[in-house]
Design a protein around this motif. Structure first.
Motif, PDB file in Angstrom:
ATOM      1  N   VAL A  53       7.898  33.514  13.834  1.00 21.41           N
ATOM      2  CA  VAL A  53       7.603  34.952  13.595  1.00 21.41           C
ATOM      3  C   VAL A  53       6.522  35.187  14.979  1.00 21.41           C
ATOM      4  O   VAL A  53       6.639  36.471  15.413  1.00 21.41           O
ATOM      5  N   ASP A  54       5.752  34.376  15.398  1.00 19.35           N
ATOM      6  CA  ASP A  54       4.959  34.637  16.576  1.00 19.35           C
ATOM      7  C   ASP A  54       5.848  34.669  17.909  1.00 19.35           C
ATOM      8  O   ASP A  54       5.177  35.567  18.725  1.00 19.35           O
ATOM      9  N   TYR A  55       6.976  34.156  17.826  1.00 18.19           N
ATOM     10  CA  TYR A  55       7.894  34.483  18.889  1.00 18.19           C
ATOM     11  C   TYR A  55       8.320  35.986  18.928  1.00 18.19           C
ATOM     12  O   TYR A  55       8.094  36.392  20.187  1.00 18.19           O
ATOM     13  N   TYR A  56       8.619  36.644  17.960  1.00 18.91           N
ATOM     14  CA  TYR A  56       8.802  38.047  18.174  1.00 18.91           C
ATOM     15  C   TYR A  56       7.613  38.944  18.111  1.00 18.91           C
ATOM     16  O   TYR A  56       7.631  39.689  19.221  1.00 18.91           O
ATOM     17  N   ASP A  93       4.031  42.155  21.939  1.00 17.76           N
ATOM     18  CA  ASP A  93       2.783  42.312  22.479  1.00 17.76           C
ATOM     19  C   ASP A  93       2.868  42.312  24.001  1.00 17.76           C
ATOM     20  O   ASP A  93       1.934  42.700  24.297  1.00 17.76           O
ATOM     21  N   SER A  94       3.580  41.503  24.542  1.00 18.94           N
ATOM     22  CA  SER A  94       3.914  41.378  25.727  1.00 18.94           C
ATOM     23  C   SER A  94       4.685  42.372  26.569  1.00 18.94           C
ATOM     24  O   SER A  94       4.581  42.745  27.748  1.00 18.94           O
ATOM     25  N   GLY A  95       5.171  43.296  25.742  1.00 16.57           N
ATOM     26  CA  GLY A  95       6.110  44.258  26.479  1.00 16.57           C
ATOM     27  C   GLY A  95       7.436  44.041  26.482  1.00 16.57           C
ATOM     28  O   GLY A  95       8.130  44.649  27.128  1.00 16.57           O
ATOM     29  N   GLY A 135       0.715  44.784  13.634  1.00 15.67           N
ATOM     30  CA  GLY A 135      -0.560  44.585  13.769  1.00 15.67           C
ATOM     31  C   GLY A 135      -1.254  44.718  12.378  1.00 15.67           C
ATOM     32  O   GLY A 135      -2.680  44.523  12.408  1.00 15.67           O
ATOM     33  N   THR A 136      -0.791  45.044  11.304  1.00 17.54           N
ATOM     34  CA  THR A 136      -1.398  45.252  10.256  1.00 17.54           C
ATOM     35  C   THR A 136      -1.860  43.874   9.564  1.00 17.54           C
ATOM     36  O   THR A 136      -3.025  43.861   9.010  1.00 17.54           O
TER      37      THR A 136
END
Length: 434
Positions: free
Chosen positions: A245-248, A253-255, A412-413
């Motif tokens: 999930v953090d990969y997506y 987040d990075s654009g 970001g919820t």
């Protein structure tokens, strides 16, 4: 049906040029064979796999030819067609109920998505005697793992499949990204050339879950245990889920991926971006080949190439795979054999070529011209690392919770950990209530 493209129509139409005239009265919308044939097989089909499918005339004509040839070789048989609705989940539930009650059709198409449920409920009759060991060994591993049960019996024949891949515009992204880091770097570089980064499904629908699961599977992650109980939120599986999930999340987040992926819940939306020239990278499926071909000018289409989905490392790869199978519910061995013969002679190979649906046997990629292209060879290579969704009753709710989880994290919820734990808790509650 949204997987099927006009590319298929063109292929089928070209194939029809060489088709001889066939006996119309042997194949109708209701049956194949003579009405007074002494043996009858009831066959359940999705409408698009049948001679009644009218939206693509070349398919209808092609299936009439295939069924006409087949039934001519079996003049003592009549095939009665039953047609299934487009709601595969509802169809599967009803079919399973019929099978348990002993009144299911003799032979039926089964979405690979639910095939395991039929095998686990022991309602399918073995087809082992009618397929050689060589044919079974020729199946891609993820397919063989489903159709051959623990008792070494073959309970269905999975004849068509699809595969999730990464598509890229080679003018902007010349080299295929092999890792997550490679993809992020390529997506950010594409933004410098005016693109919006990599696109993928992240809205509320099954495509979001299925396209993304490869990132979890590539690490060896498991959604459920052997009892079909959700386990993705505990131990190593939880860590792998969070990492995937953090990969997506990092892409957004990075654009490297635009925030609008949260609103993408159809492959058509992605195709439109490719046609408009606003993206050079997207996660999709082999079925988008024809869609892109019809949406783009030939010179622009030639720039697009698929490659295997990147993994966390170069040696870790996976991809989601779907498709259709056939199984028999009949207690009559003659009908089981006839069902198997029909699958072998009409669907396994001939229907793949007619509808341009990826074969499930490696050797068929060499047998039919349309599967000999470099792109199709690439699809075949990706299928070696294919993964089917677990065919368990709890999967739809797991998928639903993953979709919610993805939305919460990318918007970001919630933190990734909170969202994963919430999805796991909800899935466990649904499992316990069944």
């Amino acid at each position: 049906m949204n997987y099927l493209t006009r590319r298929v129509v063109a292929v089928a139409a070209a194939a029809m040029v060489a088709f001889p005239v066939f006996a119309e009265d042997l194949v109708t919308n209701e049956r194949a064979g003579k009405a007074d044939a002494p043996n009858k097989l009831v066959l359940a089909l999705p409408a698009w796999e049948s001679p009644s499918f009218s939206a693509v005339p070349a398919w209808a004509d092609g299936y009439k030819k295939l069924y006409g040839d087949f039934i001519s070789k079996h003049p003592d048989w009549q095939i009665d067609f039953q047609y299934q609705s487009d709601d595969t989940g509802q169809v599967a539930a009803r079919l399973l109920e019929q099978a348990k009650a002993g009144n299911a059709p003799d032979c039926s198409a089964i979405d690979s998505f639910v095939l395991q449920q039929f095998i686990d409920n022991k309602v399918l009759k073995p087809m082992t005697p009618y397929f050689t060991k060589e044919q079974v060994a020729d199946l891609f591993p993820f397919i063989r793992d489903v159709v051959v049960a623990k008792d070494d019996q073959l309970y269905a024949w999975w004849w068509a499949t699809d595969i999730r891949v990464l598509w890229r515009n080679t003018d902007i992204v010349p080299a295929a990204p092999k890792t997550w880091a490679d993809l992020k770097k390529a997506a950010l570089a594409s933004k410098e050339k005016g693109m919006e980064g990599v696109l993928f499904n992240a809205g509320r629908w099954e495509g979001t879950t299925f396209d993304w699961l490869a990132n979890f599977w590539s690490q060896g992650g498991k959604l459920v245990d052997t009892d079909a109980k959700p386990i993705f939120g505990e131990g190593d599986n939880r860590a792998k889920m969070i990492k995937a999930v953090d990969y997506y999340k990092d892409l957004v987040d990075s654009g490297a991926a635009p925030k609008r992926v949260l609103n993408i819940k159809a492959y058509d939306d992605i195709n439109a971006a490719a046609a408009a020239g606003t993206t050079a990278l997207f996660v999709g499926g082999n079925f988008q080949y024809g869609q892109l071909k019809n949406a783009l000018e030939p010179d622009d289409f030639a720039k697009w190439q698929p490659s295997p989905l990147p993994g966390p490392t170069e040696s870790q790869h996976s991809a989601g795979t779907g498709g259709w199978a056939f199984g028999s519910f009949s207690n009559d061995p003659k009908k089981v054999e006839f069902c198997a013969d029909l699958v072998k002679e009409v669907y396994n190979g001939p229907a793949n070529a007619l509808q341009d649906q990826l074969p499930t046997q490696r050797s068929l990629f060499d047998k039919y011209d349309q599967f000999k292209t470099p792109i199709d060879k690439g699809f075949a290579a990706a299928l070696e690392n294919g993964n089917a969704r677990p065919g368990v009753a709890i999967y739809p709710e797991i998928s639903n919770q993953i979709q919610i989880m993805m939305g919460d994290v990318l918007s970001g919820t919630k933190s990734t950990e909170e969202a994963v734990d919430a999805a796991y808790k909800a899935s466990l509650a649904a499992y316990s209530s069944k």
